[in-house]
Write a protein that holds these residues in place. Structure first.
Motif, short mmCIF file in Angstrom:
data_model
loop_
_atom_site.label_atom_id
_atom_site.label_comp_id
_atom_site.label_asym_id
_atom_site.label_seq_id
_atom_site.Cartn_x
_atom_site.Cartn_y
_atom_site.Cartn_z
N UNK A 146 31.58 44.24 40.00
CA UNK A 146 31.41 45.61 39.49
C UNK A 146 32.00 46.62 40.49
N UNK A 147 33.23 47.05 40.26
CA UNK A 147 33.87 48.04 41.13
C UNK A 147 34.72 48.97 40.26
N UNK A 148 35.26 50.03 40.84
CA UNK A 148 36.08 50.94 40.03
C UNK A 148 37.31 50.27 39.40
N UNK A 149 37.83 49.19 39.99
CA UNK A 149 39.09 48.61 39.48
C UNK A 149 38.92 48.08 38.06
N UNK A 150 37.71 47.64 37.70
CA UNK A 150 37.53 47.04 36.37
C UNK A 150 36.43 47.72 35.56
#
Ligand code: BGC
Length: 279
Positions: free
Chosen positions: A211-215
């Motif tokens: 769970x990170x901003x990239x996805x």
């Protein structure tokens, strides 16, 4: 349902990396951020590389310094040779040396194949693959100059490449990203073979869906989350701390005999979950 139990933050032994100097690229958000903090919790001094958003990098530095270790924010675009060499020079000047490189900085520029521009292809290869090459090369020069310091670590240096499950799993609509991570795998294994005789350990961590901003688009609606969880036997989306824990372990002497390995940290995503009911 995705389990929402908070990731444990206090499982890292506080002295595990005491006295070691680490550089984490792309450390002002996502996996890099959690990893930089994890290394600090383990007692390492940490340089926090970022390319944009100095404020975020400063906040990471503050959080690391709260663990009683040294931290500093270094701006550099890892795909630019002069910026990488300048960053490494500064690291050696200010921290004395480097023991651990986490080549983490990475990005996505997604597009269907015929819509993908050369600029999108090039940008992803430049940052995700060439960036790791440049940082690893400069860190290796310093590992080699300094050699093994037994009180600090059994190895002369550790490089941890941030790869992805997509070094193995083909990914439609992301040919630039998947190709970059396939490249990271072969780069890592070749460097591991080349540098092991000098006691430089090169390994990779291959995250699944973290769970990170990239996805964000893959988990921020209930429908997207449900689709994603179908690909994860362990039935939860990963937390950045899951990756931080793997990196801290690999960087430490607990794993001194681990050379040239990719540690998949993916809740089983690479186990071909479609075959749980089919085939
Ligand atoms: C990508 C994410 C993706 C995950 C699993 C990662 O490497 O950056 O966007 O969710 O792989 O597919």
């Amino acid at each position: 349902m995705d389990s929402t139990v908070e990731a444990p933050r206090d499982v890292i032994p506080a002295q595990l990396l005491k006295g070691q100097k680490a550089l984490v690229t792309g450390a002002n958000s996502g996996i890099g951020l959690a990893t930089a903090i994890g290394l600090g919790r383990a007692g390492a001094d940490v340089a926090v590389n970022y390319v944009a958003d100095r404020d975020a990098a400063d906040r990471v530095v503050e959080e690391i310094a709260a663990h009683g270790v040294r931290a500093a924010a270094y701006e550099a675009d890892v795909s630019k040779e002069d910026q990488v060499t300048a960053m490494m020079d500064r690291m050696v000047q200010e921290f004395g040396t480097i023991d651990i490189l986490v080549a983490n900085a990475g990005l996505q520029r997604d597009a269907g194949f015929t819509e993908m521009t050369l600029a999108q292809w090039q940008k992803v290869l430049d940052v995700n693959l060439t960036g790791q090459f440049l940082c690893a090369r400069e860190a290796t020069k310093e590992f080699r100059r300094r050699g093994v310091v037994p009180e600090v670590s059994r190895a002369a240096g550790k490089i941890i490449c941030m790869s992805s499950v997509h070094q193995l799993i083909p990914w439609s609509g992301h040919v630039n990203y998947a190709s970059s991570k396939g490249g990271v795998q072969m780069m890592m294994e070749t460097l591991a073979q080349e540098l092991a005789p000098e006691k430089i350990r090169v390994n990779a961590v291959a995250p699944g869906a973290i769970r990170t901003p990239i996805n964000r688009s893959a988990w921020d609606t209930p429908e997207a989350r449900e689709d994603l969880l179908r690909l994860i036997p362990y039935n939860r989306i990963g937390d950045p701390e899951d990756i931080a824990h793997a990196v801290v372990g690999l960087a430490s002497d607990l794993m001194d005999y681990v050379v040239g390995t990719t540690l998949y940290v993916d809740g089983g995503m690479t186990l071909f979950p479609g075959f749980a009911t089919g085939g």
